[in-house]
Scaffold this active site. Structure first.
Site, PDB file in Angstrom:
ATOM      1  N   SER A  70       0.822  -1.218   0.000  1.00 42.57           N
ATOM      2  CA  SER A  70       0.000   0.000   0.000  1.00 42.57           C
ATOM      3  C   SER A  70       0.853   1.265   0.000  1.00 42.57           C
ATOM      4  O   SER A  70       0.332   2.366  -0.172  1.00 42.57           O
ATOM      5  CB  SER A  70      -0.939   0.018   1.208  1.00 42.57           C
ATOM      6  OG  SER A  70      -0.188   0.071   2.404  1.00 42.57           O
ATOM      7  N   ASN A  71       2.170   1.133   0.206  1.00 43.87           N
ATOM      8  CA  ASN A  71       3.067   2.292   0.154  1.00 43.87           C
ATOM      9  C   ASN A  71       3.379   2.694  -1.291  1.00 43.87           C
ATOM     10  O   ASN A  71       3.742   3.836  -1.570  1.00 43.87           O
ATOM     11  CB  ASN A  71       4.413   1.984   0.822  1.00 43.87           C
ATOM     12  CG  ASN A  71       4.312   1.676   2.306  1.00 43.87           C
ATOM     13  OD1 ASN A  71       5.155   0.987   2.840  1.00 43.87           O
ATOM     14  ND2 ASN A  71       3.284   2.169   2.988  1.00 43.87           N
ATOM     15  N   LEU A  72       3.312   1.729  -2.211  1.00 42.16           N
ATOM     16  CA  LEU A  72       3.895   1.933  -3.546  1.00 42.16           C
ATOM     17  C   LEU A  72       3.087   2.895  -4.407  1.00 42.16           C
ATOM     18  O   LEU A  72       3.575   3.353  -5.440  1.00 42.16           O
ATOM     19  CB  LEU A  72       4.053   0.584  -4.263  1.00 42.16           C
ATOM     20  CG  LEU A  72       4.906  -0.461  -3.517  1.00 42.16           C
ATOM     21  CD1 LEU A  72       5.107  -1.688  -4.385  1.00 42.16           C
ATOM     22  CD2 LEU A  72       6.243   0.118  -3.073  1.00 42.16           C
ATOM     23  N   LYS A  87      12.569  -0.105   4.890  1.00 40.68           N
ATOM     24  CA  LYS A  87      12.592   1.033   3.966  1.00 40.68           C
ATOM     25  C   LYS A  87      13.975   1.651   3.859  1.00 40.68           C
ATOM     26  O   LYS A  87      14.362   2.134   2.792  1.00 40.68           O
ATOM     27  CB  LYS A  87      11.586   2.098   4.417  1.00 40.68           C
ATOM     28  CG  LYS A  87      10.142   1.724   4.157  1.00 40.68           C
ATOM     29  CD  LYS A  87       9.208   2.870   4.521  1.00 40.68           C
ATOM     30  CE  LYS A  87       7.753   2.472   4.275  1.00 40.68           C
ATOM     31  NZ  LYS A  87       6.816   3.528   4.708  1.00 40.68           N
ATOM     32  N   CYS A 170       9.122  28.717  15.468  1.00 41.47           N
ATOM     33  CA  CYS A 170       9.175  27.282  15.260  1.00 41.47           C
ATOM     34  C   CYS A 170       7.762  26.725  15.077  1.00 41.47           C
ATOM     35  O   CYS A 170       6.781  27.460  15.113  1.00 41.47           O
ATOM     36  CB  CYS A 170       9.900  26.593  16.418  1.00 41.47           C
ATOM     37  SG  CYS A 170       8.932  26.390  17.929  1.00 41.47           S
ATOM     38  N   CYS A 173       5.236  27.586  17.613  1.00 45.42           N
ATOM     39  CA  CYS A 173       4.703  28.958  17.620  1.00 45.42           C
ATOM     40  C   CYS A 173       3.339  28.983  16.937  1.00 45.42           C
ATOM     41  O   CYS A 173       2.473  29.781  17.296  1.00 45.42           O
ATOM     42  CB  CYS A 173       5.651  29.905  16.891  1.00 45.42           C
ATOM     43  SG  CYS A 173       7.209  30.199  17.753  1.00 45.42           S
ATOM     44  N   CYS A 187      -2.505   9.239   7.394  1.00 42.74           N
ATOM     45  CA  CYS A 187      -2.669   8.779   6.002  1.00 42.74           C
ATOM     46  C   CYS A 187      -3.410   7.444   5.937  1.00 42.74           C
ATOM     47  O   CYS A 187      -4.244   7.227   5.060  1.00 42.74           O
ATOM     48  CB  CYS A 187      -1.312   8.627   5.330  1.00 42.74           C
ATOM     49  SG  CYS A 187      -0.609  10.166   4.753  1.00 42.74           S
ATOM     50  N   CYS A 247      10.906  28.224  21.916  1.00 42.90           N
ATOM     51  CA  CYS A 247      11.705  29.363  21.439  1.00 42.90           C
ATOM     52  C   CYS A 247      11.155  30.703  21.926  1.00 42.90           C
ATOM     53  O   CYS A 247      11.525  31.751  21.408  1.00 42.90           O
ATOM     54  CB  CYS A 247      11.832  29.330  19.910  1.00 42.90           C
ATOM     55  SG  CYS A 247      10.327  29.732  19.012  1.00 42.90           S
TER      56      CYS A 247
END
Lengths: 269, 91
Positions: A70-72, A87, A170, A173, A187, A247
């Site tokens: 399913s990644n392809l 991977k 950053c 923020c 995903c 920050c």
């Protein structure tokens, strides 16, 4: 520095070298640079492709997943025969086949509170191509604390976000805390248009190369919001937040080894 | 008066569209409009139990984060745009 490029490199990188904005010095800077890419999935694939092709001399790849069928649909550096393999291994092979100038280090691990600082330590630029909030907030904090530039990219269905963080403002923020688990689908839960991480990852690679070359204007201080459905690009300004926990004026995150990143990824006071 | 509301990522799905025009009173604030939106669309979840904007959301008026204005009390004028912007994590 130009003399450092051999005949084959002068040919391979000739389209860079003939540009005033890159030239032999810029190409030498790329060959001399090191980039850590966290995630060798949808975003990591195009990032790794273009950084390797551009001749970034040292690339680190951190990912603890194996390739799934399913990644392809989107992770274009992995092939059918790689299903079931780590991977980082198929990514390393892809790069070796593309450009022998690139030295690759692989880390078959998740980025954790314990290893984040040591993972990023030896690299000039870090790329967040991960797929989860805990890793994203951890990388933001670790990079801010270590003063490492971080390229952020993320995707959702037809929409993508990218920004470049170079010491403040950053990511926190804009988004002080991660959403509670289950609030924003990932995903696997929501789906993603296969080509979308290609676009966002290519933008991240562009930003990294500009940082190394010290050319152009990056996405520092603004977040790009891309909608593939409407084919529109919006920019959201990221203002430095005086109350930012990393920050801001009185930051209370001074180490990533403390606090809570897993699960809901909110930090205890 | 009319303002424009813009939604991103899962908020876009919760209201079913990217942008909607919204009729408001002259004394409307960002918070009052978003409360109306919450009431109209049950899947939209912007405020926590204490009535504050959820910490992980970025709410903008005309492209600027309301944190740096008056927060949810930020006043609206005709044709202002309010954006609801969540982080996304997919990679």
């Amino acid at each position: 520095m130009a003399l450092d490029l051999d005949a084959e490199q002068l040919d391979r990188y000739s389209r860079h070298i003939i540009m005033d904005d890159v030239g032999p010095e810029g190409q030498a800077a790329l060959l001399d640079s090191s980039v850590l890419v966290v995630g060798a999935g949808g975003l990591g694939a195009p990032v790794l492709q273009y950084l390797a092709a551009a001749g970034v001399g040292h690339i680190g790849i951190a990912d603890d997943d194996v390739v799934e069928l399913s990644n392809l649909q989107r992770q274009v550096i992995h092939g059918n025969d790689d299903v079931g393999r780590p991977k980082v291994d198929s990514a390393e092979e892809f790069i070796a086949a593309l450009n022998p100038d690139v030295d690759v280090d692989t880390y078959e691990t998740r980025v954790t509170q314990d290893n984040a600082e040591s993972l990023i330590e030896g690299y000039d630029v870090i790329v967040d191509a991960s797929d989860n909030f805990p890793t994203r907030f951890l990388l933001n904090d670790a990079c801010m604390l270590a003063d490492k530039p971080l390229s952020h990219g993320a995707v959702y269905k037809f929409e993508g976000q990218a920004t470049t963080l170079t010491g403040g403002p950053c990511y926190r923020c804009l988004f002080p805390e991660a959403p509670p688990e289950g609030t924003i689908p990932n995903c696997a839960e929501a789906g993603v248009l296969g080509v979308l991480p290609g676009t966002i990852g290519a933008i991240q690679a562009t930003e990294v190369i500009k940082l190394i070359l010290d050319e152009g204007d990056t996405l520092e201080g603004r977040l790009l919001a891309y909608d593939a459905g409407g084919m529109s690009f919006d920019f959201v300004p990221i203002a430095p937040n005086p109350e930012c926990p990393v920050c801001g004026d009185q930051p209370h995150i001074d180490s990533v080894t403390e606090g809570e990143y897993a699960g809901a990824c909110t930090l205890g006071d | 008066m009319n303002v424009e509301l813009r939604f991103f990522a899962n908020f876009r799905e919760a209201v079913g569209q990217k942008e909607i025009g919204w009729e408001v009173d002259g004394d409307a604030t960002v918070g009052s409009v978003l409360r109306d939106v919450e009431a109209e669309y049950p899947e939209v979840d912007i405020f926590n139990e204490d009535g504050e904007v959820r910490e992980f959301l970025s709410i903008m008026k005309n492209g600027r984060d309301i944190t740096y204005m008056d927060g949810p009390e930020t006043r609206l004028e005709s044709d202002d745009t309010v954006s609801v912007f969540p982080p996304v994590a997919g990679g």
